[in-house]
Design a protein around this motif. Sequence first.
Motif, mmCIF file in Angstrom:
data_model
loop_
_atom_site.group_PDB
_atom_site.id
_atom_site.type_symbol
_atom_site.label_atom_id
_atom_site.label_comp_id
_atom_site.label_asym_id
_atom_site.label_seq_id
_atom_site.Cartn_x
_atom_site.Cartn_y
_atom_site.Cartn_z
ATOM 1 N N ALA A 27 0.832 -1.202 0.000
ATOM 2 C CA ALA A 27 0.000 0.000 0.000
ATOM 3 C C ALA A 27 0.873 1.261 0.000
ATOM 4 O O ALA A 27 0.570 2.229 -0.710
ATOM 5 C CB ALA A 27 -0.931 -0.006 1.208
ATOM 6 N N VAL A 28 1.947 1.260 0.763
ATOM 7 C CA VAL A 28 2.858 2.407 0.796
ATOM 8 C C VAL A 28 3.532 2.576 -0.564
ATOM 9 O O VAL A 28 3.649 3.702 -1.076
ATOM 10 C CB VAL A 28 3.903 2.245 1.919
ATOM 11 N N LEU A 29 3.962 1.490 -1.180
ATOM 12 C CA LEU A 29 4.608 1.576 -2.488
ATOM 13 C C LEU A 29 3.655 2.080 -3.563
ATOM 14 O O LEU A 29 4.039 2.889 -4.415
ATOM 15 C CB LEU A 29 5.188 0.217 -2.876
ATOM 16 N N GLY A 33 4.053 5.560 -5.615
ATOM 17 C CA GLY A 33 4.014 5.560 -7.072
ATOM 18 C C GLY A 33 2.998 6.555 -7.605
ATOM 19 O O GLY A 33 3.257 7.275 -8.576
ATOM 20 N N ALA A 34 1.833 6.617 -6.981
ATOM 21 C CA ALA A 34 0.809 7.578 -7.395
ATOM 22 C C ALA A 34 1.288 9.005 -7.160
ATOM 23 O O ALA A 34 1.072 9.888 -7.997
ATOM 24 C CB ALA A 34 -0.493 7.310 -6.638
ATOM 25 N N LEU A 35 1.936 9.238 -6.037
ATOM 26 C CA LEU A 35 2.484 10.564 -5.743
ATOM 27 C C LEU A 35 3.565 10.944 -6.751
ATOM 28 O O LEU A 35 3.602 12.076 -7.231
ATOM 29 C CB LEU A 35 3.034 10.597 -4.314
ATOM 30 N N TRP A 36 4.407 9.998 -7.085
ATOM 31 C CA TRP A 36 5.466 10.232 -8.058
ATOM 32 C C TRP A 36 4.870 10.645 -9.411
ATOM 33 O O TRP A 36 5.314 11.598 -10.039
ATOM 34 C CB TRP A 36 6.300 8.960 -8.223
ATOM 35 N N ALA A 40 5.292 14.219 -11.227
ATOM 36 C CA ALA A 40 5.900 14.227 -12.562
ATOM 37 C C ALA A 40 4.997 14.902 -13.587
ATOM 38 O O ALA A 40 5.481 15.469 -14.566
ATOM 39 C CB ALA A 40 6.218 12.804 -12.998
ATOM 40 N N ALA A 41 3.694 14.875 -13.366
ATOM 41 C CA ALA A 41 2.743 15.506 -14.288
ATOM 42 C C ALA A 41 2.476 16.961 -13.906
ATOM 43 O O ALA A 41 1.499 17.554 -14.357
ATOM 44 C CB ALA A 41 1.441 14.718 -14.303
ATOM 45 N N ASN A 42 3.328 17.532 -13.066
ATOM 46 C CA ASN A 42 3.229 18.921 -12.600
ATOM 47 C C ASN A 42 1.974 19.178 -11.777
ATOM 48 O O ASN A 42 1.514 20.314 -11.696
ATOM 49 C CB ASN A 42 3.306 19.910 -13.765
ATOM 50 N N GLY A 43 1.416 18.167 -11.174
ATOM 51 C CA GLY A 43 0.251 18.349 -10.326
ATOM 52 C C GLY A 43 0.565 19.170 -9.091
ATOM 53 O O GLY A 43 -0.241 20.004 -8.665
#
Length: 71
Positions: A27-29, A33-36, A40-43
């Motif tokens: 779950a942490v990984l 990954g979602a945060l990354w 990366a998409a400038n969110g």
Amino acid sequence: MPEHEKDGQSSGQSTLEFALVTFALVAVLVALGALWRWVAANGLVERAVAAASHVWCEGGVLGDLGDVLMY
């Protein structure tokens, strides 16, 4: 040694603990990954600019003065 271990039987506690720790790690990984992908998409940058109270050319001098005085 407890009786249930003498017979070669296990209570399954270690298996359950392993499953819970593995689930938490996955779950942490996934969250990282979602945060990354979001960063990366400038969110992050888009959110920071949208949340800034002093966005360029939106309040003029009066808006800037209000920001300074209300701080």
